[in-house]
Design an enzyme around this catalytic site. Structure first.
Site, PDB file in Angstrom:
ATOM      1  N   LYS A 146       0.862  -1.185   0.000  1.00 21.84           N
ATOM      2  CA  LYS A 146       0.000   0.000   0.000  1.00 21.84           C
ATOM      3  C   LYS A 146       0.893   1.227   0.000  1.00 21.84           C
ATOM      4  O   LYS A 146       2.036   1.171   0.462  1.00 21.84           O
ATOM      5  CB  LYS A 146      -0.882   0.025   1.268  1.00 21.84           C
ATOM      6  CG  LYS A 146      -2.149   0.806   1.087  1.00 21.84           C
ATOM      7  CD  LYS A 146      -3.162  -0.004   0.306  1.00 21.84           C
ATOM      8  CE  LYS A 146      -4.434   0.759   0.057  1.00 21.84           C
ATOM      9  NZ  LYS A 146      -5.436  -0.098  -0.579  1.00 21.84           N
TER      10      LYS A 146
HETATM   11  P1  NAD Z   1     -12.550   7.724  -3.704  1.00 20.13           P
HETATM   12  O1  NAD Z   1     -11.566   8.758  -3.316  1.00 20.13           O
HETATM   13  O2  NAD Z   1     -12.902   7.546  -5.131  1.00 20.13           O
HETATM   14  O3  NAD Z   1     -13.909   7.965  -2.894  1.00 20.13           O
HETATM   15  C1  NAD Z   1     -13.954   8.123  -1.508  1.00 20.13           C
HETATM   16  C2  NAD Z   1     -15.321   8.646  -1.144  1.00 20.13           C
HETATM   17  O4  NAD Z   1     -15.421   8.741   0.276  1.00 20.13           O
HETATM   18  C3  NAD Z   1     -15.609  10.043  -1.681  1.00 20.13           C
HETATM   19  O5  NAD Z   1     -16.951  10.112  -2.094  1.00 20.13           O
HETATM   20  C4  NAD Z   1     -15.375  10.925  -0.465  1.00 20.13           C
HETATM   21  O6  NAD Z   1     -16.093  12.164  -0.522  1.00 20.13           O
HETATM   22  C5  NAD Z   1     -15.919  10.023   0.610  1.00 20.13           C
HETATM   23  N1  NAD Z   1     -15.498  10.418   1.952  1.00 20.13           N
HETATM   24  C6  NAD Z   1     -14.287  10.871   2.352  1.00 20.13           C
HETATM   25  N2  NAD Z   1     -14.327  11.192   3.644  1.00 20.13           N
HETATM   26  C7  NAD Z   1     -15.580  10.920   4.075  1.00 20.13           C
HETATM   27  C8  NAD Z   1     -16.239  11.044   5.319  1.00 20.13           C
HETATM   28  N3  NAD Z   1     -15.614  11.531   6.388  1.00 20.13           N
HETATM   29  N4  NAD Z   1     -17.537  10.657   5.412  1.00 20.13           N
HETATM   30  C9  NAD Z   1     -18.190  10.187   4.322  1.00 20.13           C
HETATM   31  N5  NAD Z   1     -17.618  10.045   3.117  1.00 20.13           N
HETATM   32  C10 NAD Z   1     -16.323  10.417   2.996  1.00 20.13           C
HETATM   33  O7  NAD Z   1     -12.001   6.351  -3.063  1.00 20.13           O
HETATM   34  P2  NAD Z   1     -12.356   4.859  -3.493  1.00 20.13           P
HETATM   35  O8  NAD Z   1     -11.319   4.404  -4.447  1.00 20.13           O
HETATM   36  O9  NAD Z   1     -13.783   4.766  -3.837  1.00 20.13           O
HETATM   37  O10 NAD Z   1     -12.070   4.094  -2.127  1.00 20.13           O
HETATM   38  C11 NAD Z   1     -13.048   4.047  -1.092  1.00 20.13           C
HETATM   39  C12 NAD Z   1     -12.698   2.923  -0.129  1.00 20.13           C
HETATM   40  O11 NAD Z   1     -12.661   1.685  -0.836  1.00 20.13           O
HETATM   41  C13 NAD Z   1     -11.348   3.040   0.552  1.00 20.13           C
HETATM   42  O12 NAD Z   1     -11.445   2.500   1.846  1.00 20.13           O
HETATM   43  C14 NAD Z   1     -10.462   2.180  -0.298  1.00 20.13           C
HETATM   44  O13 NAD Z   1      -9.340   1.702   0.418  1.00 20.13           O
HETATM   45  C15 NAD Z   1     -11.403   1.062  -0.649  1.00 20.13           C
HETATM   46  N6  NAD Z   1     -11.048   0.311  -1.848  1.00 20.13           N
HETATM   47  C16 NAD Z   1     -10.926   0.916  -3.057  1.00 20.13           C
HETATM   48  C17 NAD Z   1     -10.646   0.155  -4.176  1.00 20.13           C
HETATM   49  C18 NAD Z   1     -10.588   0.768  -5.549  1.00 20.13           C
HETATM   50  O14 NAD Z   1     -10.469   0.018  -6.514  1.00 20.13           O
HETATM   51  N7  NAD Z   1     -10.692   2.064  -5.704  1.00 20.13           N
HETATM   52  C19 NAD Z   1     -10.430  -1.224  -4.055  1.00 20.13           C
HETATM   53  C20 NAD Z   1     -10.562  -1.823  -2.806  1.00 20.13           C
HETATM   54  C21 NAD Z   1     -10.886  -1.043  -1.705  1.00 20.13           C
END
Ligand code: NAD
Length: 427
Positions: free
Chosen positions: A117
């Site tokens: 990571k």
């Molecule tokens: P992203 O940046 O595209 O989206 C994150 C979202 O969370 C945004 O809408 C943001 O406004 C919101 N957010 C941030 N702080 C917040 C808060 N305090 N309260 C409510 N909402 C809040 O990120 P992502 O890629 O969608 O990742 C989201 C989660 O999924 C993370 O935990 C990440 O580790 C996990 N994840 C992502 C992927 C991927 O392929 N992108 C894969 C596995 C896991």
């Protein structure tokens, strides 16, 4: 209990999420009788890099010092793989915990990777595009010796996207003198990125719903779904939910939540976010807080933003039958116990959001071979891998009488342990 590390306990990685992740690992290690030496080894990442670098703002005279991290948990399984997160509170402990979760996740779905990571400690929301580009290029330059298509392959996570991956790929390629598409995944398709990678995590999360729902005799059609976090994962999970005939009644992001009992127009909300960068000002439903959203009456809750949002303090008020963890580490151990008491089924992050790294694996394989698959092939293979992993985890849960998180971790940790034992200790 695992034995400690020579020189005493390790404080470098202290953080809430690391504590949670280690506690889970220790609990499962004990349950499966994991060898003490191996348990001690797996509690800490094999490599952890901290960099700091200067970052020039658009105002030319304004230069900040920024911290970046890259952690590789286990190098015994193949190259390491994991996303890069840009957020104001990223720290070494959080990145180390997420790297460890990636190790288990890859092992659970059977991918030939160890977990990694990365992170840059900066709030990405206020950055202009040129500022984000400069941060990205300098971060990759700093961690260059550490990454490579056969070493460690970054991907998107919170605060990073296809464009960020394109800059990463270009920076690496410029430095070595030729194009290396396999250095990152989650790139735009024009650079060797995989079609359907963007949708893969959210789609993968929802692909598990029919099996989860069948287990508790709940119909998928008409199920009310609430999505916390409306970024990459949350948006495509919401879209997939609608396509499966569910009613998406709540969505939220950093600006707060939106609720509509008769179902939200997911496409319209996505279009709003694409234009305005957040749900701020979106009027497709009633505005509610993120706290209220997590407690909405619904069948399925999909946390898809931050870690540690379902805690001992609010788990008792979670009103869902199934929690599908799109985010990494959204539920604390205390909350897990409360949800279990309430009969809520939690499909854990290491399984539920593994669609992202699985599609990344496909992208990496395609880049290495310079041979690209059709969208149908990608979607079908993704569904097959996710469903196979879920059914294997359900078998462990039934056989050992444990919850799904424990079952998934048993499967992942066993696989890594057997690979490490087979390789032996060097020298
Ligand atoms: P992203 O940046 O595209 O989206 C994150 C979202 O969370 C945004 O809408 C943001 O406004 C919101 N957010 C941030 N702080 C917040 C808060 N305090 N309260 C409510 N909402 C809040 O990120 P992502 O890629 O969608 O990742 C989201 C989660 O999924 C993370 O935990 C990440 O580790 C996990 N994840 C992502 C992927 C991927 O392929 N992108 C894969 C596995 C896991």
């Amino acid at each position: 209990m695992a034995k400690s590390v020579v020189g005493g306990n390790v404080h470098e990685f202290d953080s809430e999420l690391y504590g949670e992740t280690i506690a889970q690992f220790d609990r499962v290690g004990e349950l499966i009788g994991l060898d003490d030496n191996l348990a001690a080894r797996l509690r800490v990442p094999q490599r952890a890099m901290v960099v700091s670098f200067p970052f020039r703002r658009d105002d030319y005279s304004d230069v900040d010092t920024v911290f970046g991290y890259r952690v590789q948990h286990v190098l015994s399984m193949g190259p390491t793989k994991g996303g890069v997160r840009y957020a104001a509170d990223v720290n070494l402990g959080e990145v180390a915990a997420l790297a460890m979760l990636m190790t288990w996740k890859c092992a659970i779905v059977g991918l030939p990777f160890g977990g990694a990571k990365g992170g840059v400690r900066i709030d990405p929301t206020g950055l202009s595009k040129p500022e984000k580009q400069r941060i990205t290029r300098r971060y990759i330059s700093e961690i260059m010796p550490f990454i490579g298509p056969n070493k460690d392959i970054p991907a998107p996570d919170m605060g990073t996207d296809e464009q960020t991956m394109a800059w990463m790929m270009d920076t690496y390629s410029q430095n070595v003198g030729y194009s290396v598409p396999a250095i990152v995944t989650g790139k735009p398709p024009a650079l060797g990125g995989s079609i359907a990678r963007r949708e893969a995590t959210g789609r993968g999360v929802m692909s598990l719903l029919p099996t989860a729902a069948a287990r508790i005799g709940m119909p998928v059609e008409g199920a009310r779904v609430v999505v916390h976090g409306f970024g990459n994962v949350g948006q495509y999970a919401a879209l997939a939910a609608r396509q499966m005939g569910c009613l998406v009644v709540g969505i939220s992001d950093i600006s707060g939540g939106v609720y509509r009992s008769t179902g939200l127009d997911v496409e319209a909300a996505m279009a709003w976010v694409a234009e305005h960068r957040s749900l701020e000002g979106y009027e497709g439903g009633d505005r509610i807080s993120n706290e209220e959203l997590l407690e909405l009456d619904c069948e399925v809750l999909v946390p898809a933003a931050l870690s540690g949002v379902i805690t001992g303090a609010n788990a008792g008020r979670v009103n869902a039958k199934i929690v599908l963890e799109g985010a990494n580490g959204p539920t604390t151990s205390e909350a897990d116990a409360i949800l279990a008491d309430q009969g809520v089924m939690v499909v854990p992050d290491v399984l539920a959001n593994a669609g992202g790294v699985t599609a990344s694996y496909f992208e990496w394989v395609q880049d290495l071979q310079n041979y690209f698959w059709s969208e149908n092939e990608i979607v079908a293979r993704l569904r097959e891998i996710m469903n196979k992993a879920f059914s294997e985890v359900l078998d462990v849960a039934d056989r050992d009488g444990v919850d799904l998180r424990t079952a998934a971790l048993i499967k992942g940790i066993r696989r890594v342990a057997s690979a490490k034992l087979a390789r032996g200790v060097f020298p």
